[in-house]
Design an enzyme around this catalytic site. Structure first.
Site: not given
Ligand code: ZN
Length: 743
Positions: A571, A573, A575, A630, A633
């Site tokens: 992803c 993302d 993090r 994760h 999400c």
């Molecule tokens: Zn995500």
């Protein structure tokens, strides 16, 4: 006896036949050691000016006690050349009976050291000092015995020996000189002879040949003076009438030197035996007991001796029995062959000791000392030992080593780097009051109005150094940026928190692992400058200065192409940090990131992900494809109906997640570490990973590689809050923590 022999075996109870085999090896080794020990024992006693018999008493009585009670089974103990120098002084000062009392006292001291477990600490003394001390003894011994070989007698001090040497070389020579030169010649030539000849130990061969020569040519010269038959054993030591100070100094010196040599020898034998650890405290107690026994019966002080111990090991000794037997042979020789021993010329023994003395200057040890930059300590110890006495040499060596250490601390990396108008003061290592003068001088080089970065990479910052830095920072007119890499000593001090900590291990996240917010927040930066772009610039320049130098070689090797092992689909993302959670680096992961780590079906309208898959599998030939989802999400939440309104592109992309939703209603729920995740979006994220792996199999290039067995598919899930990586495991019907599943 049997019990002791059994104690030496590490592997199970030995069979009877193995005992016999060991005994055979020990028997042969004991004879070789005995043949080396007799001339050396006589020579050592002669060089120190002690009664010759005392050397043999020491080898028999001391050797036996040390072998039975010491901690090092293959160690051979007896009179040692390392003690001749201090013994010669002691005998000259106190006479022989009092010297024997000093030997007993030294033995008691060693037992005390052993009981207080001081042995390991003794070995912590810098090797430069130990080698310098032994070399000093060797030099002193050689200088003295050279005079004896040349037909004179040793002078009172090493310096006097050096001054008198030219006269001795030019001066009167008699038959003794010839014997000495022959002995030395044989000793030097022996290592170059064929192996068959070298089975006879060199000291024995040299002394035997010299003795034979002197007998055949009918020379009249000083020979070994031993009483015939077994001498009446009685208690020899006598306490002094006065002079207790020098009595104590001599006892301490003998205890220390004998102890050090014994421990060094035991450690050397341990190294030969493949790193078995001797109980050094027990060895010291055994050596102490041996000195008490030897001293009481009028013997020379005992140490574990390196040359004889090495000989014992190389001759094939397996247990303590060898060292014990060698004492028996010496005793037998004293009783039966006194006549032969009395033929040995003293000049031959002196030459033998010259040779042994040069061996004390251990060239390999010297090389090691040089490599560690301790040569000055070695030289100071050696010079002190030769010019004054052994204890002075050791004390000088210790003081000098301390001074060098302080100097290193004071001059720990403090320097200024200039970049145009900007100054960077770099401070590394331990910063203490000792460094303050140097720190003050370096800081004074910085112009008053200059813009300065204070880069601290310190292991320790004490009060004085903190005050110095703080005071300078407050007085400086220009802008000062404090940049602490590592433990935030200065920052804690400035905010009034305690800077002393109990545990030495710092738990500071290194810069390249920590987010910007953690290390850039501490900076003294004007608020206007604290924008996103300045965060990025600071990070990039930090990379350039600190990380790039470490990885430059890695990247230069990758300059002409990539050969990644893995296609990593995850992803977008912020993090998720793929390289961090897989402990990988440049060149390892070919990465595709999109919202929700989705893989559109093969042959569909979106070709971005498909292109990456074809290139990675078809061209780069990666061995593994990882799909990593994760927790928390946003894409999964959106699929569950919480999509932000008015974002057409996003809505269109998320339709690739419909297959995941269908899978959820069809399949049994997946487990994470044996449990169902509480949040619905996290359950969906698990199903989503499995669904994407399924979709991947629909790509012809993936299917073909799977058929060939050249590719594997891995499902991964990262729990952000718990910092936990989990891997898909079919047997567990879900994901299991990465550590639990060693692939
Ligand atoms: Zn995500």
């Amino acid at each position: 006896m049997i019990e002791i022999v059994r104690g030496e075996h590490d592997t199970g109870p030995p069979k009877h036949s193995e005992h016999l085999k060991d005994l055979k090896h020990d028997f042969l080794a004991s004879i070789v050691v005995f043949l080396v020990a007799v001339p050396l024992s006589l020579g050592v006693a002669f060089a120190a000016g002690a009664p010759l018999l005392s050397g043999l008493i020491s080898a028999v009585v001391g050797g036996l006690v040390a072998s039975l009670f010491g901690g090092s089974p293959l160690q051979v103990s007896g009179p040692s050349a390392a003690l001749t120098v201090v013994l010669a002084d002691t005998i000259a000062t106190h006479g022989w009976p009092v010297t024997c009392a000093i030997t007993v006292a030294a033995g008691l001291l060693q037992i005390f050291f052993g009981l207080t477990r001081a042995a390991r600490a003794a070995l912590a003394v810098s090797p430069a000092i130990v080698h310098g001390l032994l070399a000093g003894i060797g030099v002193t011994l050689v200088l003295g015995q050279l005079h004896v070989v040349l037909g004179g007698s040793a002078q009172g001090s090493a310096l006097a020996n050096v001054l008198a040497l030219p006269g001795q070389v030019a001066g009167h020579h008699d038959k003794a000189v010839l014997i000495g030169v022959v002995t030395l010649g044989v000793l030097l030539a022996w290592p170059r002879l064929p192996a068959a000849v070298r089975r006879v130990p060199a000291p024995l061969a040299a002394v035997a040949l010299a003795t034979g020569l002197s007998v055949v040519t009918g020379m009249t010269l000083a020979r070994v003076d031993l009483p015939a038959g077994l001498p009446p054993l009685h208690i020899v030591p006598r306490l002094p009438d006065g002079g207790w100070g020098s009595f104590a100094v001599a006892a301490v010196t003998i205890a220390l030197i004998a102890g050090l040599e014994s421990l060094l020898s035991a450690v050397s034998v341990d190294k030969l035996r493949g790193g078995r650890r001797t109980d050094l405290d027990r060895e010291l107690i055994g050596q102490g007991a041996a000195n008490v026994a030897a001293g009481a019966l009028g013997g020379f002080p005992v140490t574990g001796v390196i040359v004889r111990s090495m000989t014992n090991y190389e001759a094939g000794a397996r247990t303590r029995a060898s060292a014990v037997l060698h004492c028996g042979w010496i005793l037998a020789a004293c009783l039966l062959f006194t006549g032969v021993l009395r033929l040995i010329p003293l000049a031959a023994l002196a030459a033998l000791l010259v040779y042994v003395g040069t061996k004390l200057v251990n060239l390999n040890g010297l090389k090691e000392v040089r490599r560690h930059g301790d040569l000055p300590v070695y030289v100071v110890t050696l010079a002190g030992a030769v010019a004054v006495n052994l204890l002075t040499g050791v004390a000088a060596g210790v003081l000098f080593a301390l001074a060098l250490m302080l100097r290193r601390m004071i001059f720990s990396g403090i320097h200024v780097e200039r970049d145009g108008e900007r100054h960077r003061v770099v401070i590394e290592g331990a910063l203490t009051f000792l460094s303050v003068p140097r720190l003050t001088r370096v800081l004074a080089e910085v112009p008053l109005h200059a813009e300065v970065t204070l880069e601290l990479h310190v292991d320790f910052l004490d009060h004085a150094a903190f005050d110095c830095l703080r005071g300078w920072q407050q007085a400086h007119a220009g802008c000062v940026t404090v940049d602490e890499i590592g433990h935030p000593w200065f920052g804690r001090g400035r905010s009034g928190k305690p800077t002393v900590r109990r545990s030495v291990a710092a738990r500071v996240v290194p810069r390249w692992l920590a987010p910007w917010s953690q290390w850039q927040a501490e900076h003294v930066v004007l608020p206007a400058q604290r924008t996103a772009s300045s965060l990025l610039c600071r990070g990039a320049s930090e990379f350039q200065r600190r990380t790039a130098p470490l990885l430059r070689d890695t990247w230069s090797g990758l300059a002409h192409g990539q050969q990644p092992h893995t296609l990593f689909i995850t992803c977008g993302d912020a993090r998720i940090v793929p390289n961090l959670i897989t402990t990988s680096g440049p060149g390892d992961l070919f990465t595709v990131r999109n919202i929700g780590n989705l893989v559109p079906p093969a042959g569909g309208t979106d070709s971005s992900v498909g292109a990456a898959i074809e290139y990675a599998v078809g061209v780069l030939e990666v061995a593994e494809i990882v799909v990593c989802g994760h927790s928390g999400c946003g894409a999964m939440k959106a699929l569950l109906g919480r999509a932000p309104a008015g974002l057409d592109q996003l809505g269109s992309w998320l339709r690739h997640g419909d297959a995941t939703l269908r899978r959820r209603s069809r399949e049994a729920p997946l487990l994470l570490g044996g449990e169902r995740p509480a949040a619905e979006a996290d359950q969906l994220a698990l199903q989503n990973v499995v669904q994407q792996l399924e979709t991947l199999r629909g790509y012809p290039v993936v299917a073909a590689a799977l058929d060939r067995g050249a590719l594997r598919l891995t499902g991964m899930y990262f729990d952000v809050g718990a910092a936990q990586v989990s891997l898909l495991d079919a047997a567990a019907r879900g994901f299991v923590p990465a550590g639990a599943l060693e692939h």
